[in-house]
Motif scaffolding. Sequence first.
Motif, PDB file in Angstrom:
ATOM      1  N   TRP A 249      -2.759   2.607  -6.474  1.00 48.15           N
ATOM      2  CA  TRP A 249      -3.673   2.275  -5.378  1.00 48.15           C
ATOM      3  C   TRP A 249      -3.178   1.106  -4.540  1.00 48.15           C
ATOM      4  O   TRP A 249      -3.559   0.961  -3.396  1.00 48.15           O
ATOM      5  CB  TRP A 249      -5.070   1.953  -5.921  1.00 48.15           C
TER       6      TRP A 249
ATOM      7  N   HIS B 273       1.305   4.063  -2.918  1.00 53.47           N
ATOM      8  CA  HIS B 273       0.929   5.474  -2.796  1.00 53.47           C
ATOM      9  C   HIS B 273       2.109   6.381  -3.073  1.00 53.47           C
ATOM     10  O   HIS B 273       1.931   7.484  -3.591  1.00 53.47           O
ATOM     11  CB  HIS B 273       0.334   5.739  -1.408  1.00 53.47           C
TER      12      HIS B 273
ATOM     13  N   HIS C 233     -10.369  -2.411   0.960  1.00 55.01           N
ATOM     14  CA  HIS C 233      -9.030  -1.816   0.922  1.00 55.01           C
ATOM     15  C   HIS C 233      -7.944  -2.882   0.757  1.00 55.01           C
ATOM     16  O   HIS C 233      -6.811  -2.692   1.180  1.00 55.01           O
ATOM     17  CB  HIS C 233      -8.732  -0.996   2.179  1.00 55.01           C
TER      18      HIS C 233
ATOM     19  N   LYS D 173       0.832  -1.207   0.000  1.00 55.78           N
ATOM     20  CA  LYS D 173       0.000   0.000   0.000  1.00 55.78           C
ATOM     21  C   LYS D 173       0.864   1.254   0.000  1.00 55.78           C
ATOM     22  O   LYS D 173       0.658   2.174  -0.798  1.00 55.78           O
ATOM     23  CB  LYS D 173      -0.895   0.003   1.249  1.00 55.78           C
TER      24      LYS D 173
ATOM     25  N   HIS E 200      -6.407  -3.676  -3.806  1.00 58.93           N
ATOM     26  CA  HIS E 200      -7.698  -3.144  -3.334  1.00 58.93           C
ATOM     27  C   HIS E 200      -8.851  -4.008  -3.791  1.00 58.93           C
ATOM     28  O   HIS E 200     -10.006  -3.634  -3.667  1.00 58.93           O
ATOM     29  CB  HIS E 200      -7.891  -1.712  -3.819  1.00 58.93           C
TER      30      HIS E 200
END
Lengths: 167, 409
Positions: free
Chosen positions: B47, B42, B55, B38, B50
Amino acid sequence: MTPQLVVFLVLAALAIAGAVNLILQKHPIHSALSLIVVMVALAGLYLLLGAEFVAAVQIIVYGGAIMVLFVFVIMLLNAGVEEHTNISKLAGGPGLLLAVALGAFIAATLARSSESIQAAAQNGALAPTREISSMIFKEFVYPFELTSFLVLVAILGATVLAQREKS
Amino acid sequence: VNSLLSANAGLIIMIVKTVLLLFIVLTVNAYLTWFERKVVAHIQSRWGPHRVGPHGLLQPLADGVKFLFKEDPTPAGVDKFVYHLAPLLALTLALTSIAIIPFGPNPIRLFGHDIYLGIAPPDLNIGILALFAITALGVYGVALAGWSSNSKYPLMGGLRSSAQMISYELALTMSVVGVLLIAGTFNLRDIINAQAGPGVFGWHGIFGWNVWRQILGFFCFFVAAIAETNRAPFDLPEAEQELVAGFNTEYASFKFAMFFIAEYTSMITVSCLCSIMFFGGWLSPFPDSWASTHYLPSAILIPFGLWVIWDGIRYETILGRIVLPGLGTVMVALGAVFVVFPAVNEFIQGPFWLLSKIFAFLFFYVWMRGTLPRFRYDQLMAFGWKLLLPLSIVNVIATSFAILQWGPK
């Protein structure tokens, strides 16, 4: 049987099995691995005697540094299975005799000093780190420094020997 | 049965603690992969996972199932015994090292026994040495995996990583000596407690931590620790452009996963060690007199839990609308428990701060992986031997002189 005795027997068996396996194995890496087992089992025995510091150092120095070097060199040289030769006459005759003599000598020494060994084993906390260091750096500081010097000389010698000749 | 239980209470407590810690560490491991993917995503404006669960929270579970059910072929020509031994060795040693870490200052009193957080006994005199002993053996997993695969890329990867680990182990050990000189002990608990007193300028709290007195030692330690765990920017053993995947190229299925878990577990261990040696372990950064800071865990948990509930209600999938509010409710409830029961709140202060610091270091690890390019091999070796090792030795000498001059504080 006390738990200590059980742990001792297991560790001792492990150490002996590792040592025998070290000789019997044909591939150098397998022999090196057996030696690591012996080193770690010895560290366990030290721990059993209450010598925590010595146990940790045994693993760090012998189990870690030195044996890693062994394994590393074997890997680098890509050493194969060792060739099997017939047992040499020298090893078969006088060698066997010498082995028996050495065994008898060790047994005799152990028999004579068994009391002090037992005393040391029952002492529990054999040597705290603080006492070991004050002993090394106060009582035995000259022998200690001399040994360090010896090691330094050996390192320098190795460097000189390993250096490529300048053309 | 009762007499048997009470006679072996120590043993039973030890087994329960071990199983519990193993479960926690493996779960944290799994979610560390999720966290890493994650965060790196970012950093790179993506993303990240997900799709599986809200999430991507169920991604680690899916990965685990995948690892278990993949085909596990043994390549031809491998040294069978060593080939199977190597991942076992790597994983076992990595997990064992966690056992040395103490996680909290005070014991819980349960069934008439004082139960400390952490497996090792609280008076373990060789704490840090035992940890180094276990890490010293950790090299074998990687080296033997590379050698036994009987394939050129793994062999190169294994050689590289053992060379790297041997080189950086020296700097790692030397950089800690300064802290040991100040604390005067190998015991991890005593090292933490030695950082409680008045520190720089006689201030308490954060200024007592070793990092201020040992800034050079901390730098050497942290860099060497990253190299020791084979993480970016020192992840040369698995430089994929040069070596396919390094020492674990010939491994598949769960044996591959074992190397993976070992790497992440050693990341956790090193983060624990960094927090304990240099950042005051479970000590709060605030002075003891600031009583209101004791409600910080609740002040973080309750708003975050509320936000998770709010996020969950609006989530697209039904699973998300069930899981996320549930998770948020648990957080809010925990925060409420800490507020309502002052005894519980006092007890979790230590673990809270230690875990926060560990988490900060883990984030730093991932951050660096997302930011820094990889070293070249000769740069790596030169950096370790010509810069890090001399620096750590200078640190030892300087610290010794400072202690001679002004005493250990």
